[in-house]
Design a protein around this motif. Structure first.
Motif, PDB file in Angstrom:
ATOM      1  N   SER A 163     157.275 134.508  34.517  1.00 21.35           N
ATOM      2  CA  SER A 163     156.476 133.352  33.867  1.00 21.35           C
ATOM      3  C   SER A 163     156.093 133.616  32.552  1.00 21.35           C
ATOM      4  N   ARG A 164     155.977 134.790  32.194  1.00 20.21           N
ATOM      5  CA  ARG A 164     155.569 135.179  30.886  1.00 20.21           C
ATOM      6  C   ARG A 164     156.816 135.232  29.917  1.00 20.21           C
ATOM      7  N   ASP A 211     146.973 141.682  30.352  1.00 20.50           N
ATOM      8  CA  ASP A 211     148.046 142.754  29.814  1.00 20.50           C
ATOM      9  C   ASP A 211     148.141 143.933  30.540  1.00 20.50           C
ATOM     10  N   GLU A 237     154.653 137.060  37.581  1.00 23.48           N
ATOM     11  CA  GLU A 237     154.100 137.095  36.488  1.00 23.48           C
ATOM     12  C   GLU A 237     154.977 137.396  35.164  1.00 23.48           C
ATOM     13  N   TYR A 238     155.891 138.266  35.446  1.00 20.58           N
ATOM     14  CA  TYR A 238     156.732 138.761  34.349  1.00 20.58           C
ATOM     15  C   TYR A 238     157.555 137.638  34.225  1.00 20.58           C
TER      16      TYR A 238
END
Length: 407
Positions: free
Chosen positions: A98-99, A157, A95-96
């Motif tokens: 990807s963001r 978030d 996720e990190y």
């Protein structure tokens, strides 16, 4: 805290992990902070917070449940029997990345084959958030007094539980305000509704049909049977007082509206969903607080103006799930005034009913101006309305008919 000689109490002036460490040193158990007999002197993986490869062996940095971070240890993958925690670790890592829109090269240091500090920091923050939200969910479900479960979800978030919010099930009156007016009589019905049932005694229509759904229009009051009535808990005129029957989820919205609420079950039209509760304060106090809330962009003041405008409900610090329900210009919930154990027309209870069928997973909303979709042209639909705001707040509901502002 429970000790071998009885109950011990420690003020919560220290960090959660500090309290856990004190418990272990004093050989005490305290369920509320995760120290029980089963893990007082044992080790259980709470979350994974680091990764490295040494001599071809994969290692994970382990945070042990109930132990301070200073006791974290590197453990080989083969020793970890926690597939869910491993999955969470890799999901958070992906996720990190990807963001951040960065390549897989960021995962490893060039020479040490370990996570980059930024990735590890995010994984730790996400793990701590997951633990905090789980604790909050458990707290909410301990405090609620209704059938439906409360879930918590944040996939957007790193925001954790609100720090200054306290869950309550009913009005919290300010000093000098009485939300129970000393009613001492109830209906004598053995099978409600009857000729002398509570709604008819009040000169009103029975609010519910045989399916326990609303059959009255917005603006009309609901009179339910009270604690002095002869009828039992299964009386068809006891709906709001039983609390929400649906399982609901407090979730983080992805468009800047903060927290929201969605239903986990389908809801039929005109069904009771939840009650709006908070501190009951005078209108004068509401004006004072409103000046502060305007600067924060909050909308938690709700005028009780069914009969007069003497009192307001403030759900900013004290409230239930309704505290997190967002505004919509095309809502699926409508407000009604309810009278049960208090017949003071200045102090109705506020209930939210569905205006249309609601699918499982759909967000719950109501119109902060109370112009709901049940009767959009009726003046009586505004019998209850949030307190007047002094500054215009941009609306982000996304409805086709959006007015652009909350007020």
């Amino acid at each position: 805290m429970e000790g071998w000689r009885g109950a011990w109490y420690v003020p919560c002036l220290a960090a959660h992990e500090t309290l856990q460490e004190l418990c272990r040193k004093e050989n005490l158990t305290c369920k509320s902070i995760g120290i029980a007999n089963r893990n007082l002197k044992s080790y259980e993986v709470e979350y994974l917070c680091g990764y490295k490869v040494e001599e071809g062996t994969e290692y994970y940095l382990v945070k042990w449940k109930g132990w301070p971070e200073s006791t974290n240890t590197w453990e080989p993958l083969e020793n970890l029997k926690c597939p869910l925690l491993l999955q969470n670790f890799h999901n958070d890592q992906n996720e990190y990345l990807s963001r951040a829109k960065q390549g897989k090269a960021l995962i490893m240091r060039k020479h040490g084959k370990a996570l980059k500090p930024a990735v590890a920091d995010y994984i730790v923050k996400k793990a701590k958030q997951r633990v905090a939200l789980q604790r909050w969910k458990e707290e909410l479900n301990r405090k609620k007094n209704h059938k439906g479960m409360i879930l918590v979800e944040n996939t957007v978030d790193l925001e954790g539980p609100p720090l200054d919010f306290y869950y309550i099930n009913e009005y919290k009156p300010a000093p000098g305000i009485n939300v129970i007016n000393g009613i001492t009589t109830g209906c004598e019905c053995s099978d409600c509704p009857a000729e002398k049932c509570c709604p008819k005694e009040a000169g009103c229509l029975l609010a519910y049909n045989k399916y326990r759904q609303l059959k009255i229009q917005p603006g009309l009051p609901i009179y339910e049977c009270n604690s002095f009535c002869r009828c039992g808990p299964d009386c068809p005129n006891r709906i709001v007082q039983k609390g929400t029957p649906y399982s609901l989820c407090i979730f983080r919205t992805n468009n800047g509206r903060g927290w929201g609420v969605k239903t986990l079950q389908k809801i039929k039209t005109n069904s009771f969903v939840m009650e709006y509760v908070g501190e009951v304060i005078t209108s004068e106090e509401a004006e004072r607080r409103g000046q502060l809330y305007d600067n924060q962009g909050n909308t938690y003041l709700f005028d009780l103006d069914y009969d007069s405008d003497e009192f307001t409900v403030d759900a900013a610090r004290y409230g239930n799930v309704s505290h997190f329900v967002n505004h919509s210009c095309d809502p699926n919930l409508q407000v009604f005034n309810v009278f049960i154990d208090n017949l003071d027309l200045r102090l109705p209870r506020i209930a939210l009913f569905s205006t249309r069928p609601i699918k499982a997973g759909e967000e719950l909303t109501f119109d902060y101006q109370m112009k709901g979709s049940i009767d959009p042209i009726s003046d009586s639909a505004d019998a209850v309305s949030p307190a007047r705001k002094r500054t215009r707040t941009v609306c982000k509901c996304g409805a086709v008919c959006c007015r652009g502002y909350l007020n």
